[in-house]
Design a protein around this motif. Structure first.
Motif, PDB file in Angstrom:
ATOM      1  N   GLY A 119     -45.516  49.106  -3.575  1.00 11.26           N
ATOM      2  CA  GLY A 119     -45.551  48.455  -4.882  1.00 11.26           C
ATOM      3  C   GLY A 119     -46.955  48.355  -5.436  1.00 11.26           C
ATOM      4  O   GLY A 119     -47.187  48.609  -6.628  1.00 11.26           O
ATOM      5  N   ALA A 120     -47.911  47.983  -4.593  1.00 16.20           N
ATOM      6  CA  ALA A 120     -49.296  47.885  -5.041  1.00 16.20           C
ATOM      7  C   ALA A 120     -49.845  49.251  -5.441  1.00 16.20           C
ATOM      8  O   ALA A 120     -50.549  49.387  -6.443  1.00 16.20           O
ATOM      9  CB  ALA A 120     -50.159  47.277  -3.939  1.00 16.20           C
ATOM     10  N   ALA A 121     -49.522  50.274  -4.650  1.00 19.33           N
ATOM     11  CA  ALA A 121     -49.987  51.622  -4.964  1.00 19.33           C
ATOM     12  C   ALA A 121     -49.422  52.094  -6.301  1.00 19.33           C
ATOM     13  O   ALA A 121     -50.139  52.652  -7.139  1.00 19.33           O
ATOM     14  CB  ALA A 121     -49.587  52.580  -3.845  1.00 19.33           C
ATOM     15  N   ARG A 122     -48.142  51.881  -6.496  1.00 20.02           N
ATOM     16  CA  ARG A 122     -47.492  52.299  -7.740  1.00 20.02           C
ATOM     17  C   ARG A 122     -48.124  51.579  -8.931  1.00 20.02           C
ATOM     18  O   ARG A 122     -48.410  52.185  -9.964  1.00 20.02           O
ATOM     19  CB  ARG A 122     -45.997  52.018  -7.650  1.00 20.02           C
ATOM     20  CG  ARG A 122     -45.171  52.546  -8.802  1.00 20.02           C
ATOM     21  CD  ARG A 122     -43.692  52.608  -8.442  1.00 20.02           C
ATOM     22  NE  ARG A 122     -43.219  51.352  -7.875  1.00 20.02           N
ATOM     23  CZ  ARG A 122     -42.875  51.188  -6.598  1.00 20.02           C
ATOM     24  NH1 ARG A 122     -42.952  52.191  -5.746  1.00 20.02           N
ATOM     25  NH2 ARG A 122     -42.440  50.013  -6.165  1.00 20.02           N
ATOM     26  N   ALA A 123     -48.363  50.266  -8.790  1.00 22.17           N
ATOM     27  CA  ALA A 123     -48.954  49.498  -9.882  1.00 22.17           C
ATOM     28  C   ALA A 123     -50.383  49.937 -10.187  1.00 22.17           C
ATOM     29  O   ALA A 123     -50.832  49.875 -11.333  1.00 22.17           O
ATOM     30  CB  ALA A 123     -48.933  48.011  -9.538  1.00 22.17           C
ATOM     31  N   ALA A 124     -51.095  50.397  -9.152  1.00 21.07           N
ATOM     32  CA  ALA A 124     -52.479  50.830  -9.326  1.00 21.07           C
ATOM     33  C   ALA A 124     -52.593  52.294  -9.741  1.00 21.07           C
ATOM     34  O   ALA A 124     -53.692  52.772 -10.011  1.00 21.07           O
ATOM     35  CB  ALA A 124     -53.263  50.604  -8.028  1.00 21.07           C
ATOM     36  N   GLY A 125     -51.479  53.007  -9.766  1.00 16.80           N
ATOM     37  CA  GLY A 125     -51.513  54.426 -10.103  1.00 16.80           C
ATOM     38  C   GLY A 125     -52.091  55.291  -9.008  1.00 16.80           C
ATOM     39  O   GLY A 125     -52.676  56.340  -9.267  1.00 16.80           O
ATOM     40  N   VAL A 126     -51.885  54.845  -7.761  1.00 13.96           N
ATOM     41  CA  VAL A 126     -52.422  55.540  -6.586  1.00 13.96           C
ATOM     42  C   VAL A 126     -51.260  56.046  -5.741  1.00 13.96           C
ATOM     43  O   VAL A 126     -50.295  55.314  -5.517  1.00 13.96           O
ATOM     44  CB  VAL A 126     -53.293  54.561  -5.759  1.00 13.96           C
ATOM     45  CG1 VAL A 126     -53.653  55.137  -4.402  1.00 13.96           C
ATOM     46  CG2 VAL A 126     -54.547  54.184  -6.539  1.00 13.96           C
ATOM     47  N   PRO A 127     -51.298  57.285  -5.254  1.00 16.42           N
ATOM     48  CA  PRO A 127     -50.217  57.775  -4.397  1.00 16.42           C
ATOM     49  C   PRO A 127     -50.117  56.982  -3.103  1.00 16.42           C
ATOM     50  O   PRO A 127     -51.118  56.479  -2.588  1.00 16.42           O
ATOM     51  CB  PRO A 127     -50.604  59.227  -4.104  1.00 16.42           C
ATOM     52  CG  PRO A 127     -51.614  59.587  -5.118  1.00 16.42           C
ATOM     53  CD  PRO A 127     -52.304  58.325  -5.497  1.00 16.42           C
ATOM     54  N   SER A 128     -48.897  56.892  -2.571  1.00 23.55           N
ATOM     55  CA  SER A 128     -48.689  56.127  -1.352  1.00 23.55           C
ATOM     56  C   SER A 128     -48.083  56.985  -0.256  1.00 23.55           C
ATOM     57  O   SER A 128     -47.258  57.864  -0.514  1.00 23.55           O
ATOM     58  CB  SER A 128     -47.769  54.931  -1.617  1.00 23.55           C
ATOM     59  OG  SER A 128     -46.497  55.351  -2.078  1.00 23.55           O
ATOM     60  N   ILE A 129     -48.518  56.698   0.966  1.00 24.62           N
ATOM     61  CA  ILE A 129     -47.932  57.281   2.174  1.00 24.62           C
ATOM     62  C   ILE A 129     -47.270  56.138   2.925  1.00 24.62           C
ATOM     63  O   ILE A 129     -47.910  55.125   3.205  1.00 24.62           O
ATOM     64  CB  ILE A 129     -48.997  57.951   3.049  1.00 24.62           C
ATOM     65  CG1 ILE A 129     -49.645  59.127   2.307  1.00 24.62           C
ATOM     66  CG2 ILE A 129     -48.393  58.430   4.374  1.00 24.62           C
ATOM     67  CD1 ILE A 129     -50.825  59.748   3.047  1.00 24.62           C
ATOM     68  N   LEU A 130     -45.995  56.293   3.259  1.00 26.31           N
ATOM     69  CA  LEU A 130     -45.246  55.231   3.925  1.00 26.31           C
ATOM     70  C   LEU A 130     -45.047  55.554   5.398  1.00 26.31           C
ATOM     71  O   LEU A 130     -44.493  56.595   5.747  1.00 26.31           O
ATOM     72  CB  LEU A 130     -43.878  55.044   3.267  1.00 26.31           C
ATOM     73  CG  LEU A 130     -43.023  53.944   3.893  1.00 26.31           C
ATOM     74  CD1 LEU A 130     -43.577  52.565   3.545  1.00 26.31           C
ATOM     75  CD2 LEU A 130     -41.570  54.053   3.451  1.00 26.31           C
ATOM     76  N   CYS A 131     -45.487  54.655   6.262  1.00 25.88           N
ATOM     77  CA  CYS A 131     -45.281  54.776   7.706  1.00 25.88           C
ATOM     78  C   CYS A 131     -43.872  54.292   8.036  1.00 25.88           C
ATOM     79  O   CYS A 131     -43.604  53.085   8.043  1.00 25.88           O
ATOM     80  CB  CYS A 131     -46.321  53.951   8.462  1.00 25.88           C
ATOM     81  SG  CYS A 131     -48.031  54.463   8.167  1.00 25.88           S
TER      82      CYS A 131
END
Length: 229
Positions: free
Chosen positions: A180-192
């Motif tokens: 959620g934080a990554a999406r809000a910041a416009g940053v790609p996310s990698i999920l473990c």
């Protein structure tokens, strides 16, 4: 090869870099025992970890069939913290291949940051005990920034502190607060997917899935392709 110069990789801590559930739930169980309540098994309580000590206490008491009234018993939180600090790395260890991955990322020029909802002092105590603090340019609990995940400010403030560029950053985590934080910041996310996911991994909206740390290089390459140019 310095192909990651100018890039910032942000990591959650519990459930992402380290398997800390045994020690956190161990402390929780000692608090439950003080109240004559049964312990909760680590195997069935991992999902409780990652949202802060107060949430762990509240949900842990619920799992044990009771409630914790913080207003009536605020001292229990202080006892929890004291017990946890005393046992912070009794069983906690980095996930397999984490240390090697961090070394490789540093060699490639990346700036490494811990962005966690765990208090900064507790995060540093744990990282110090595991000899990992020196690998990070910044350890940012919610008290080091203006908001906690899933607010974008946690990531954006951490990036500002280290001089990072949101267009050249990736967030690595294990829960909805991270994606959620990554999406809000416009940053790609990698999920473990092996971490303390609070919902099925496919429901968390991550850009890239990571099933174990040995596959991080490929996951990072995929995430970087999604970054804003």
């Amino acid at each position: 090869m310095r192909d990651l110069d100018g890039w910032t990789i942000l990591f959650d801590l519990d459930g992402t870099l380290v398997d800390s559930a045994p020690d956190l739930i161990g402390t929780l169980n000692r608090m439950l025992a003080l109240k004559g309540l049964p312990p909760v098994p680590v195997s069935s309580a991992r999902h409780l970890v990652g949202h802060g000590a107060r949430a762990l206490l509240r949900h842990g008491f619920q799992e044990a069939g009771s409630t914790w009234d913080e207003a009536a018993e605020p001292e229990l939180f202080d006892r929890f913290i004291a017990d946890y600090v005393e046992n912070i790395a009794a069983h906690t260890r980095p996930f397999p291949a984490v240390v090697e991955t961090l070394e490789e990322l540093s060699t490639r020029g990346a700036t490494l940051v811990v962005a966690t909802n765990k208090r900064t002092d507790l995060s540093l105590a744990l990282l110090d005990a595991l000899d990992l603090t020196r690998r990070f340019a910044l350890v940012a609990g919610p008290d080091r920034v203006s908001a906690r995940k899933p607010d974008a400010a946690h990531i954006l403030d951490a990036l500002k502190i280290v001089g990072g560029d949101p267009a050249r950053a990736v967030m690595v985590g294990d829960a909805s607060t991270d994606t959620g934080a990554a999406r809000a910041a416009g940053v790609p996310s990698i999920l473990c997917t092996f971490g303390y996911n609070d919902r099925p991994p496919q429901e968390l909206g991550a850009d890239v899935m990571l099933d174990d740390w040995s596959g991080f290089e490929a996951a990072l390459a995929a995430a970087r392709r999604l970054c804003r140019s």
